[in-house]
Design a protein around this motif. Structure first.
Motif, mmCIF file in Angstrom:
data_model
loop_
_atom_site.group_PDB
_atom_site.id
_atom_site.type_symbol
_atom_site.label_atom_id
_atom_site.label_comp_id
_atom_site.label_asym_id
_atom_site.label_seq_id
_atom_site.Cartn_x
_atom_site.Cartn_y
_atom_site.Cartn_z
ATOM 1 N N LEU A 192 10.643 12.239 -6.666
ATOM 2 C CA LEU A 192 10.436 11.631 -5.350
ATOM 3 C C LEU A 192 9.069 10.953 -5.277
ATOM 4 C CD1 LEU A 192 11.718 11.215 -2.578
ATOM 5 C CD2 LEU A 192 10.667 13.358 -1.831
ATOM 6 N N LYS A 193 8.075 11.531 -5.914
ATOM 7 C CA LYS A 193 6.739 10.926 -5.940
ATOM 8 C C LYS A 193 6.771 9.586 -6.661
ATOM 9 C CE LYS A 193 1.920 11.946 -7.128
ATOM 10 N NZ LYS A 193 0.991 12.965 -7.709
ATOM 11 N N GLU A 194 7.496 9.520 -7.774
ATOM 12 C CA GLU A 194 7.623 8.258 -8.504
ATOM 13 C C GLU A 194 8.409 7.233 -7.687
ATOM 14 O OE1 GLU A 194 9.377 9.060 -12.281
ATOM 15 O OE2 GLU A 194 7.608 10.102 -13.078
ATOM 16 N N PHE A 195 9.411 7.690 -6.959
ATOM 17 C CA PHE A 195 10.178 6.791 -6.098
ATOM 18 C C PHE A 195 9.262 6.165 -5.046
ATOM 19 C CE2 PHE A 195 12.968 5.611 -2.608
ATOM 20 C CZ PHE A 195 14.101 5.117 -3.238
ATOM 21 N N CYS A 199 8.170 2.209 -4.364
ATOM 22 C CA CYS A 199 8.213 1.578 -3.042
ATOM 23 C C CYS A 199 6.844 1.018 -2.655
ATOM 24 C CB CYS A 199 8.681 2.578 -1.987
ATOM 25 S SG CYS A 199 10.423 3.036 -2.108
ATOM 26 N N ASP A 200 5.791 1.772 -2.945
ATOM 27 C CA ASP A 200 4.432 1.313 -2.623
ATOM 28 C C ASP A 200 4.104 0.025 -3.377
ATOM 29 O OD1 ASP A 200 3.902 3.421 -0.889
ATOM 30 O OD2 ASP A 200 3.029 4.685 -2.461
ATOM 31 N N ALA A 201 4.535 -0.048 -4.630
ATOM 32 C CA ALA A 201 4.267 -1.242 -5.438
ATOM 33 C C ALA A 201 4.975 -2.458 -4.858
ATOM 34 C CB ALA A 201 4.704 -1.002 -6.876
ATOM 35 N N PHE A 202 6.196 -2.301 -4.427
ATOM 36 C CA PHE A 202 6.908 -3.419 -3.804
ATOM 37 C C PHE A 202 6.249 -3.833 -2.492
ATOM 38 C CE2 PHE A 202 10.714 -2.275 -6.466
ATOM 39 C CZ PHE A 202 10.870 -3.521 -7.060
ATOM 40 N N VAL A 203 5.875 -2.839 -1.678
ATOM 41 C CA VAL A 203 5.222 -3.154 -0.398
ATOM 42 C C VAL A 203 3.924 -3.910 -0.645
ATOM 43 C CG1 VAL A 203 4.066 -2.159 1.615
ATOM 44 C CG2 VAL A 203 6.287 -1.258 0.884
ATOM 45 N N ALA A 204 3.138 -3.482 -1.632
ATOM 46 C CA ALA A 204 1.871 -4.148 -1.962
ATOM 47 C C ALA A 204 2.088 -5.598 -2.371
ATOM 48 C CB ALA A 204 1.152 -3.391 -3.068
ATOM 49 N N ALA A 205 3.279 -5.873 -2.928
ATOM 50 C CA ALA A 205 3.603 -7.240 -3.348
ATOM 51 C C ALA A 205 4.287 -8.033 -2.238
ATOM 52 C CB ALA A 205 4.496 -7.194 -4.579
ATOM 53 N N GLY A 206 4.358 -7.443 -1.039
ATOM 54 C CA GLY A 206 4.965 -8.140 0.090
ATOM 55 C C GLY A 206 6.475 -8.043 0.151
ATOM 56 N N GLN A 207 7.043 -7.080 -0.574
ATOM 57 C CA GLN A 207 8.490 -6.924 -0.639
ATOM 58 C C GLN A 207 8.917 -5.596 -0.002
ATOM 59 O OE1 GLN A 207 11.383 -8.713 -2.123
ATOM 60 N NE2 GLN A 207 12.213 -7.090 -0.804
#
Length: 446
Positions: A192-195, A199-207
């Protein structure tokens, strides 16, 4: 429940919500079409009548067509008559039809307290416990699949005699766009932490990472999956089967709700998804607008065909041992059926290695098949994951199942969380009140 005969909303609006929905004009349910050969439970007839509501090109339709061929080979003296019904027809009219003499020998029916359970409690369908033992159905089906087959004398699911037999299943997992993952340099998460890191990486990229829908089932299933990530089988037994009380202020329900509120705040879910439907969410994922879609196996065939030019795949929701899902619909034998022994033979055939293999090859999630025989990689992965879940007794049913009208209560609660009109604590207070009221109507204390 399959999605070939009705939309995805109806698919996940459980037996309680369907019965509570406003009645519409109904078509006749074969009241005059069966003829005298489908009559009472006296002598056998040389006509064997099957009622089902699967389309011919669905996995179930194709597998059952072969089952009929095998049945005819075994019983050449019997004429088989297949009468197509619809989910809604049987849902609304079964109780009326099965009290008469013009009944099928076997029929497909929905599982749950207010459907198969109600027919069982009213003596309208035949108990199958003896057959399940003698024919080995009880050893072929995993424990969580057997839950939907068994009902008490009051019609409560999960205990008592067998009254139905499933031969396919369904469950919720994560579809993901591998092209979008590759472009972002991300790998499939295993915890769950990796999930959350993905998600954080996508949000940081504006997605926005998750395709979601608040006005129908997807958001409620995500909420339940997050609860299940903190739960064990005793929680499922309490929540779904009323074996003990559910704690709505701490434990899995509180932890899962808090996590969902956190995800909404972190931008994992689009702010406008409160008003979106399951079709909106699924289509958005298919079109490449979102990298992940947490939903069920009933989307698999659609995604296979509509994303043929996209690199996509699937994985089980990480960090959980329990998953939303259940058996598919049940084969039930009406109490007034004329050819009960033939009905038992037909159930046997649908659980045979050959028929289960066809289900698996067509993406129908067999309950007694071998995933290794499936040629298509994605279909084999989906089926193998399902088999692994069953081996660990990991199916936890659906969040709206316990009480009447709970689907609408959950949907409203999820919309409130997305648009921020209510806190997690307020939502849980509302859900607790609806759950406890519904439970009180079902469970009579001694």
């Amino acid at each position: 429940m399959n999605s070939t005969k009705r939309n995805h909303t109806m698919k996940r609006r459980n037996f309680n919500a369907l019965l509570a929905a406003t009645a519409t004009s109904l078509l006749g349910l074969g009241l005059t079409g069966c003829g005298p050969s489908s009559g009472s439970s006296g002598k056998g007839s040389d006509t064997f009548i099957i009622w089902d509501y699967e389309s011919d090109d669905s996995a179930m339709g194709q597998a059952w067509a072969r089952a009929v061929e095998i049945f005819k080979e075994k019983h050449p003296e019997v004429t088989v008559k297949i009468e197509d019904q619809t989910f809604e027809q049987l849902q609304k009219n079964a109780k009326i039809v099965l009290t008469g003499d013009d009944v099928p020998d076997i029929m497909e029916y929905n599982k749950g307290n207010s459907t198969a359970g109600q027919l069982a409690s009213q003596g309208l369908i035949e108990p199958l416990t003896e057959q399940a033992t003698e024919r080995g159905w009880d050893t072929k089906l995993a424990a969580s699949l057997q839950t939907t087959a068994r009902y008490t004398e009051d019609g409560l699911m999960g205990d008592g005699d067998w009254y139905g037999v499933p031969n396919y299943g369904e469950y919720v997992f994560v579809y993901y766009n591998q092209d979008m993952f590759n472009a972002a340099g991300l790998s499939v998460p295993t915890t769950l932490k990796e999930f959350e890191a993905v998600c954080d990486a996508f949000v940081a990229a504006g997605q926005v990472p998750l395709a979601e829908a608040g006005s129908e089932y997807p958001m409620g299933q995500l909420w339940y999956q997050l609860i299940l990530a903190h739960a064990d089988r005793s929680f499922v037994d309490a929540y779904q089967l009323f074996k003990s009380d559910v704690n709505w202020t701490s434990g899995p329900v509180k932890q899962g709700t808090d996590k969902l509120v956190e995800w909404i705040g972190k931008g994992y879910i689009a702010a406008d998804s409160a008003g979106l439907t399951a079709e909106d969410a699924g289509t958005a994922f298919i079109n490449g607008s979102f990298p992940m879609f947490v939903s069920g196996s009933w989307w698999f065939g659609r995604i296979v065909s509509d994303m043929a030019k996209t690199n996509w795949d699937q994985f089980l929701f990480p960090g959980a041992n329990l998953f939303p899902g259940s058996s598919g619909n049940l084969w039930v034998v009406p109490a007034n059926a004329k050819n009960k022994e033939l009905a038992y033979d037909f159930i046997d055939i649908t659980l045979s290695e050959e028929v289960q293999a066809i289900l698996g090859e067509k993406g129908g999630l067999p309950v007694a098949g071998d995933p290794a025989t499936i040629k298509d990689d994605k279909t084999r992965t989906m089926t193998d994951n399902f088999a692994q879940i069953n081996e660990k007794d990991g199916l936890a049913f659906y969040p709206d199942w316990p009480v009447a009208g709970f689907y609408d209560q959950i949907t409203s609660a999820m919309q409130s969380l997305i648009n921020g009109s209510k806190s997690g604590e307020q939502v849980l207070a509302d859900l607790k009140a609806a759950y406890e009221e519904g439970k009180a109507e079902i469970v009579v204390e001694d």
